[in-house]
Design a protein around this motif. Sequence first.
Motif, short mmCIF file in Angstrom:
data_model
loop_
_atom_site.label_atom_id
_atom_site.label_comp_id
_atom_site.label_asym_id
_atom_site.label_seq_id
_atom_site.Cartn_x
_atom_site.Cartn_y
_atom_site.Cartn_z
N ASP A 113 0.83 -1.21 0.00
CA ASP A 113 0.00 0.00 0.00
C ASP A 113 0.86 1.26 0.00
O ASP A 113 0.49 2.28 -0.61
CB ASP A 113 -0.92 0.00 1.22
CG ASP A 113 -1.99 -1.07 1.14
OD1 ASP A 113 -2.30 -1.51 0.02
OD2 ASP A 113 -2.49 -1.49 2.20
N ALA A 114 2.01 1.23 0.68
CA ALA A 114 2.89 2.40 0.69
C ALA A 114 3.45 2.66 -0.70
O ALA A 114 3.55 3.83 -1.13
CB ALA A 114 4.03 2.17 1.69
N ILE A 115 3.82 1.61 -1.41
CA ILE A 115 4.31 1.78 -2.78
C ILE A 115 3.23 2.35 -3.67
O ILE A 115 3.48 3.24 -4.51
CB ILE A 115 4.81 0.42 -3.33
CG1 ILE A 115 6.08 -0.01 -2.57
CG2 ILE A 115 5.11 0.52 -4.83
CD1 ILE A 115 6.54 -1.41 -2.92
N GLU A 116 2.01 1.85 -3.50
CA GLU A 116 0.89 2.38 -4.28
C GLU A 116 0.67 3.86 -3.99
O GLU A 116 0.39 4.66 -4.90
CB GLU A 116 -0.37 1.59 -3.97
CG GLU A 116 -1.60 2.05 -4.74
CD GLU A 116 -2.85 1.27 -4.38
OE1 GLU A 116 -3.95 1.69 -4.80
OE2 GLU A 116 -2.72 0.25 -3.66
N PHE A 117 0.83 4.26 -2.74
CA PHE A 117 0.66 5.66 -2.35
C PHE A 117 1.74 6.54 -2.98
O PHE A 117 1.46 7.63 -3.49
CB PHE A 117 0.69 5.78 -0.83
CG PHE A 117 0.61 7.18 -0.32
CD1 PHE A 117 -0.57 7.89 -0.36
CD2 PHE A 117 1.74 7.81 0.20
CE1 PHE A 117 -0.65 9.20 0.11
CE2 PHE A 117 1.67 9.10 0.68
CZ PHE A 117 0.49 9.79 0.64
N ILE A 118 2.98 6.07 -2.95
CA ILE A 118 4.08 6.84 -3.55
C ILE A 118 3.87 6.98 -5.06
O ILE A 118 4.10 8.06 -5.64
CB ILE A 118 5.44 6.17 -3.26
CG1 ILE A 118 5.73 6.22 -1.75
CG2 ILE A 118 6.55 6.86 -4.04
CD1 ILE A 118 5.84 7.61 -1.18
N ASP A 119 3.44 5.90 -5.70
CA ASP A 119 3.15 5.97 -7.13
C ASP A 119 2.04 6.98 -7.41
O ASP A 119 2.08 7.70 -8.44
CB ASP A 119 2.75 4.60 -7.66
CG ASP A 119 3.90 3.62 -7.66
OD1 ASP A 119 5.06 4.06 -7.61
OD2 ASP A 119 3.63 2.39 -7.70
N LEU A 120 1.07 7.06 -6.52
CA LEU A 120 -0.02 8.02 -6.68
C LEU A 120 0.50 9.45 -6.61
O LEU A 120 0.06 10.33 -7.38
CB LEU A 120 -1.09 7.77 -5.61
CG LEU A 120 -2.27 8.74 -5.56
CD1 LEU A 120 -3.06 8.64 -6.86
CD2 LEU A 120 -3.15 8.43 -4.36
#
Length: 235
Positions: free
Chosen positions: A222-229
């Motif tokens: 989820d943290a990686i998804e947030f950074i990508d966002l």
Amino acid sequence: MTLLLQITDTIIDTATAAAQQLPVAGEPIEELRFGDLLLKGGWVMIPIGILAILGLVIFFERFFTIRKASKDESSLMTQVRASIMSGNLQSAVAICRNSNSPLGRMLQKGLLRIGRPIKDIEGAIENVGKLEVAKLEKNIGIIGIVAGIAPMFGFLGTIAGVIQIFYNISKTDNISMGAISGGLYVKMVTSAAGLFVGIVAYICYNVLNMMVDKVILKLETDAIEFIDLLEEPSK
């Protein structure tokens, strides 16, 4: 002839004495009761019992805490994404704060760092993530200690019992099998109890660690998804 009669009488007397010690056919044999065995285990059963209770209390407390942290947060990510895409960062921060979850606290820290370099945001999220993982792993190590110490207490109780048995033999010169086995089977109860507590604690320890590993993997995803966002507008 007289010698032969004496030998015969000796054999008969020996056989009669042995027969008197054997249980008569149909005579009920005293059953071993679990509670009685535990009481006969001696003082070593007290620390083993304390270790068992301590391990179970920590296990159930950690189990429900970790399971709560591992709940599905897809709705949180969806709401945060919608707020960021609409440019409403305050709403995203409020959503994360109200979630009261490890992921929510990680994303909240990242949202408060928006405007700084991505590396700084990643570092802030990673630091919060480490703190959240440390909270989840709290006291799990104690269960590992219980798994290692409980069998040792059990062996200690057995060794102490064997020492006591041979001490009594040295004082009474009674080396019959009944004197030895009668005390030894009782003292081995401590070994059985210690091994049982150790095995259960070992299983609980590994179950909790596997649960924590799953939570860590989910938080990282989820943290990686947030950074990508956050990087999407700059692409």
